[in-house]
Design a protein around this motif. Structure first.
Motif, PDB file in Angstrom:
ATOM      1  N   LYS A 154       0.817  -1.208   0.000  1.00  0.00           N
ATOM      2  CA  LYS A 154       0.000   0.000   0.000  1.00  0.00           C
ATOM      3  C   LYS A 154       0.853   1.261   0.000  1.00  0.00           C
ATOM      4  O   LYS A 154       0.626   2.186  -0.766  1.00  0.00           O
ATOM      5  CB  LYS A 154      -0.939   0.004   1.207  1.00  0.00           C
ATOM      6  CG  LYS A 154      -2.041  -1.035   1.119  1.00  0.00           C
ATOM      7  CD  LYS A 154      -2.956  -0.945   2.324  1.00  0.00           C
ATOM      8  CE  LYS A 154      -4.067  -1.978   2.248  1.00  0.00           C
ATOM      9  NZ  LYS A 154      -4.953  -1.927   3.439  1.00  0.00           N
ATOM     10  N   ASP A 155       1.833   1.318   0.886  1.00  0.00           N
ATOM     11  CA  ASP A 155       2.574   2.557   1.104  1.00  0.00           C
ATOM     12  C   ASP A 155       4.044   2.478   0.705  1.00  0.00           C
ATOM     13  O   ASP A 155       4.764   3.451   0.842  1.00  0.00           O
ATOM     14  CB  ASP A 155       2.495   2.965   2.581  1.00  0.00           C
ATOM     15  CG  ASP A 155       1.060   3.086   3.058  1.00  0.00           C
ATOM     16  OD1 ASP A 155       0.280   3.750   2.366  1.00  0.00           O
ATOM     17  OD2 ASP A 155       0.734   2.523   4.113  1.00  0.00           O
ATOM     18  N   TYR A 156       4.488   1.318   0.266  1.00  0.00           N
ATOM     19  CA  TYR A 156       5.908   1.171  -0.020  1.00  0.00           C
ATOM     20  C   TYR A 156       6.111   0.039  -1.016  1.00  0.00           C
ATOM     21  O   TYR A 156       5.177  -0.683  -1.380  1.00  0.00           O
ATOM     22  CB  TYR A 156       6.693   0.898   1.268  1.00  0.00           C
ATOM     23  CG  TYR A 156       6.313  -0.380   1.983  1.00  0.00           C
ATOM     24  CD1 TYR A 156       7.066  -1.542   1.806  1.00  0.00           C
ATOM     25  CD2 TYR A 156       5.221  -0.436   2.842  1.00  0.00           C
ATOM     26  CE1 TYR A 156       6.732  -2.713   2.457  1.00  0.00           C
ATOM     27  CE2 TYR A 156       4.884  -1.605   3.499  1.00  0.00           C
ATOM     28  CZ  TYR A 156       5.638  -2.741   3.301  1.00  0.00           C
ATOM     29  OH  TYR A 156       5.299  -3.912   3.940  1.00  0.00           O
ATOM     30  N   VAL A 157       7.343  -0.113  -1.478  1.00  0.00           N
ATOM     31  CA  VAL A 157       7.691  -1.210  -2.380  1.00  0.00           C
ATOM     32  C   VAL A 157       8.903  -1.948  -1.832  1.00  0.00           C
ATOM     33  O   VAL A 157       9.711  -1.385  -1.092  1.00  0.00           O
ATOM     34  CB  VAL A 157       7.994  -0.714  -3.812  1.00  0.00           C
ATOM     35  CG1 VAL A 157       6.760  -0.084  -4.446  1.00  0.00           C
ATOM     36  CG2 VAL A 157       9.182   0.244  -3.827  1.00  0.00           C
ATOM     37  N   LYS A 158       9.011  -3.195  -2.206  1.00  0.00           N
ATOM     38  CA  LYS A 158      10.222  -3.970  -1.972  1.00  0.00           C
ATOM     39  C   LYS A 158      10.898  -4.183  -3.321  1.00  0.00           C
ATOM     40  O   LYS A 158      10.302  -4.740  -4.242  1.00  0.00           O
ATOM     41  CB  LYS A 158       9.898  -5.322  -1.334  1.00  0.00           C
ATOM     42  CG  LYS A 158       9.476  -5.249   0.121  1.00  0.00           C
ATOM     43  CD  LYS A 158       9.225  -6.638   0.682  1.00  0.00           C
ATOM     44  CE  LYS A 158       8.856  -6.574   2.155  1.00  0.00           C
ATOM     45  NZ  LYS A 158       8.591  -7.924   2.717  1.00  0.00           N
ATOM     46  N   VAL A 159      12.134  -3.707  -3.426  1.00  0.00           N
ATOM     47  CA  VAL A 159      12.901  -3.837  -4.662  1.00  0.00           C
ATOM     48  C   VAL A 159      13.875  -4.999  -4.477  1.00  0.00           C
ATOM     49  O   VAL A 159      14.832  -4.909  -3.693  1.00  0.00           O
ATOM     50  CB  VAL A 159      13.658  -2.533  -4.991  1.00  0.00           C
ATOM     51  CG1 VAL A 159      14.421  -2.697  -6.297  1.00  0.00           C
ATOM     52  CG2 VAL A 159      12.682  -1.365  -5.083  1.00  0.00           C
ATOM     53  N   HIS A 160      13.614  -6.089  -5.176  1.00  0.00           N
ATOM     54  CA  HIS A 160      14.447  -7.290  -5.062  1.00  0.00           C
ATOM     55  C   HIS A 160      15.605  -7.177  -6.051  1.00  0.00           C
ATOM     56  O   HIS A 160      15.396  -6.961  -7.254  1.00  0.00           O
ATOM     57  CB  HIS A 160      13.619  -8.537  -5.344  1.00  0.00           C
ATOM     58  CG  HIS A 160      12.499  -8.747  -4.371  1.00  0.00           C
ATOM     59  ND1 HIS A 160      12.668  -9.433  -3.187  1.00  0.00           N
ATOM     60  CD2 HIS A 160      11.201  -8.327  -4.385  1.00  0.00           C
ATOM     61  CE1 HIS A 160      11.515  -9.458  -2.531  1.00  0.00           C
ATOM     62  NE2 HIS A 160      10.616  -8.797  -3.228  1.00  0.00           N
ATOM     63  N   LEU A 161      16.815  -7.342  -5.528  1.00  0.00           N
ATOM     64  CA  LEU A 161      18.020  -7.139  -6.329  1.00  0.00           C
ATOM     65  C   LEU A 161      18.775  -8.451  -6.536  1.00  0.00           C
ATOM     66  O   LEU A 161      18.749  -9.344  -5.673  1.00  0.00           O
ATOM     67  CB  LEU A 161      18.936  -6.122  -5.637  1.00  0.00           C
ATOM     68  CG  LEU A 161      18.347  -4.738  -5.381  1.00  0.00           C
ATOM     69  CD1 LEU A 161      19.314  -3.887  -4.603  1.00  0.00           C
ATOM     70  CD2 LEU A 161      17.976  -4.061  -6.699  1.00  0.00           C
ATOM     71  N   LYS A 162      19.454  -8.523  -7.646  1.00  0.00           N
ATOM     72  CA  LYS A 162      20.273  -9.700  -7.968  1.00  0.00           C
ATOM     73  C   LYS A 162      21.375  -9.883  -6.923  1.00  0.00           C
ATOM     74  O   LYS A 162      22.059  -8.931  -6.539  1.00  0.00           O
ATOM     75  CB  LYS A 162      20.886  -9.519  -9.352  1.00  0.00           C
ATOM     76  CG  LYS A 162      21.743 -10.688  -9.816  1.00  0.00           C
ATOM     77  CD  LYS A 162      22.346 -10.400 -11.175  1.00  0.00           C
ATOM     78  CE  LYS A 162      23.244 -11.536 -11.633  1.00  0.00           C
ATOM     79  NZ  LYS A 162      23.877 -11.243 -12.952  1.00  0.00           N
ATOM     80  N   ASP A 163      21.526 -11.122  -6.450  1.00  0.00           N
ATOM     81  CA  ASP A 163      22.592 -11.511  -5.521  1.00  0.00           C
ATOM     82  C   ASP A 163      22.510 -10.787  -4.175  1.00  0.00           C
ATOM     83  O   ASP A 163      23.514 -10.715  -3.454  1.00  0.00           O
ATOM     84  CB  ASP A 163      23.981 -11.280  -6.139  1.00  0.00           C
ATOM     85  CG  ASP A 163      24.192 -12.090  -7.411  1.00  0.00           C
ATOM     86  OD1 ASP A 163      23.634 -13.201  -7.492  1.00  0.00           O
ATOM     87  OD2 ASP A 163      24.893 -11.609  -8.317  1.00  0.00           O
ATOM     88  N   LYS A 164      21.358 -10.241  -3.840  1.00  0.00           N
ATOM     89  CA  LYS A 164      21.169  -9.607  -2.534  1.00  0.00           C
ATOM     90  C   LYS A 164      20.124 -10.398  -1.748  1.00  0.00           C
ATOM     91  O   LYS A 164      19.012 -10.631  -2.250  1.00  0.00           O
ATOM     92  CB  LYS A 164      20.715  -8.154  -2.681  1.00  0.00           C
ATOM     93  CG  LYS A 164      21.706  -7.255  -3.409  1.00  0.00           C
ATOM     94  CD  LYS A 164      22.944  -7.012  -2.572  1.00  0.00           C
ATOM     95  CE  LYS A 164      23.874  -6.035  -3.276  1.00  0.00           C
ATOM     96  NZ  LYS A 164      25.125  -5.812  -2.513  1.00  0.00           N
ATOM     97  N   PRO A 165      20.440 -10.828  -0.507  1.00  0.00           N
ATOM     98  CA  PRO A 165      19.496 -11.666   0.245  1.00  0.00           C
ATOM     99  C   PRO A 165      18.252 -10.928   0.713  1.00  0.00           C
ATOM    100  O   PRO A 165      17.213 -11.534   0.935  1.00  0.00           O
ATOM    101  CB  PRO A 165      20.333 -12.143   1.436  1.00  0.00           C
ATOM    102  CG  PRO A 165      21.397 -11.096   1.601  1.00  0.00           C
ATOM    103  CD  PRO A 165      21.702 -10.616   0.225  1.00  0.00           C
ATOM    104  N   HIS A 166      18.350  -9.599   0.872  1.00  0.00           N
ATOM    105  CA  HIS A 166      17.224  -8.834   1.382  1.00  0.00           C
ATOM    106  C   HIS A 166      16.854  -7.713   0.406  1.00  0.00           C
ATOM    107  O   HIS A 166      17.736  -7.060  -0.159  1.00  0.00           O
ATOM    108  CB  HIS A 166      17.550  -8.240   2.749  1.00  0.00           C
ATOM    109  CG  HIS A 166      17.947  -9.260   3.761  1.00  0.00           C
ATOM    110  ND1 HIS A 166      17.083 -10.212   4.255  1.00  0.00           N
ATOM    111  CD2 HIS A 166      19.147  -9.496   4.368  1.00  0.00           C
ATOM    112  CE1 HIS A 166      17.720 -10.983   5.121  1.00  0.00           C
ATOM    113  NE2 HIS A 166      18.965 -10.573   5.200  1.00  0.00           N
TER     114      HIS A 166
END
Length: 246
Positions: free
Chosen positions: A166-178
Motif C-alpha cells: 500500500k505505502d511502499y515497495v520492496k525492490v528485489h536485487l540480484k545476488d542480494k538476500p534482502h
C-alpha cells in the motif's frame, strides 16, 4: 514540524512477553501505547472502535490466533487498518506473515535493538503518508530510491522485480538476500522505469525482462521468484512473449 506519534497496541497471551513489548513501546519516543491485550478477540473489539496505526501481534494464541486476526483486519477494506509486526517464538510462521503483508516479523526472544529497527520501519512508512514520495528518474543506467533516511543508488541491471504494497515497495536485487524497502508506490516506479526493460504483470509486481529465465502462459520464473501474470496484464505479456520467441 512536530512528528505525530504512532498509535500502537500490543497483543500477547504471555504476561511477560506482553509486558516486555508494552515497555518497549513506552520507551520509544515516536510510539504511543494505547492498549494492551492478552487475547486477540479483545484486541479486535478495540480495533473496531479505535484508530490504531500499528499492532505488535503474537501468533500462537487461543480462540483467535494472531494470523487469523491479521486476515480479519486485511479484509476490512473500508476501515483504517493498522500495520502489523508479528512477535512469535516460532519461525515457521514467517511465510504466512509475508502473505498477510506483515510489516516485520520479530522472533522471540528479541531485544530492544530488533524492536526499534522494526518500529522505525513502521514510523518511516507512516510518515511517508504526509510527505510526497521521493524517487528520481533514471539517469543513464540507474535510479535513486529513498530508503530509510538516505537516497540509495540502484542500477537497473540489478533489479529483478519490484513488489508493491500500500505505502511502499520492496525492490528485489540480484545476488542480494534482502530487498530494499522504499517509501514510494508501485505506480510511481512503473512510470519511472524504462518500459523496454521492465513490465507490470500483476497488481503487485513489476518484473525485469532481462531477468526472466522461463515463462508459461500464466507464470514468469525469475530464478528465485515465480510470479503469476494476472488477467489485466496478460495481453501485454503475451505480446512480449511473441516478440521474445520470434
Amino acid at each position: 514540524m512536530t512528528e505525530t506519534k504512532i498509535r500502537c497496541i500490543a497483543v500477547d497471551d504471555e504476561p511477560l512477553a506482553l509486558a516486555l513489548v508494552s515497555g518497549f513501546i513506552v520507551q520509544t519516543q515516536f510510539l504511543e501505547l494505547v492498549g494492551k491485550f492478552d487475547n486477540a478477540i479483545e484486541a479486535l473489539n478495540f480495533l473496531h472502535h479505535n484508530e490504531v496505526d500499528l499492532v505488535f501481534l503474537d501468533i500462537q494464541m487461543p480462540d483467535l490466533t494472531g494470523m487469523e486476526l491479521a486476515r480479519v483486519l486485511e479484509g476490512r477494506k473500508h476501515l483504517h487498518n493498522p500495520k502489523i509486526i508479528f512477535t512469535t517464538a516460532y519461525d515457521q510462521f514467517a511465510l504466512e506473515g509475508y502473505k498477510v503483508n506483515a510489516l516485520d516479523y520479530l522472533l522471540k526472544p528479541f531485544g530492544y535493538d530488533e524492536f526499534l529497527r522494526a518500529s522505525t520501519k513502521a514510523f518511516q512508512i507512516t510518515q511517508s503518508a504526509h510527505f510526497p514520495p521521493q524517487i528520481f528518474p533514471p539517469k543513464k543506467d540507474y535510479i535513486f530510491l529513498k530508503v530509510e533516511y538516505q537516497l540509495v543508488k540502484v542500477y537497473l541491471r540489478d533489479i529483478v522485480c519490484v513488489e508493491g504494497y500500500k505505502d511502499y515497495v520492496k525492490v528485489h536485487l540480484k545476488d542480494k538476500p534482502h530487498p530494499l524497502l522504499s517509501l514510494t508506490s508501485l505506480k510511481n516506479l512503473e512510470e519511472i522505469l524504462p518500459r523496454e526493460q521492465f513490465m507490470r504483470v500483476h497488481r503487485s509486481f513489476i518484473v525485469s525482462l532481462d531477468h526472466i529465465e522461463s515463462v508459461t502462459k500464466n507464470t514468469i520464473n525469475l530464478g528465485t521468484f515465480n510470479i503469476a501474470v494476472s488477467d489485466h496484464y496478460k495481453d501485454n505479456f503475451l505480446k512480449f512473449m511473441e516478440k521474445w520467441i520470434s
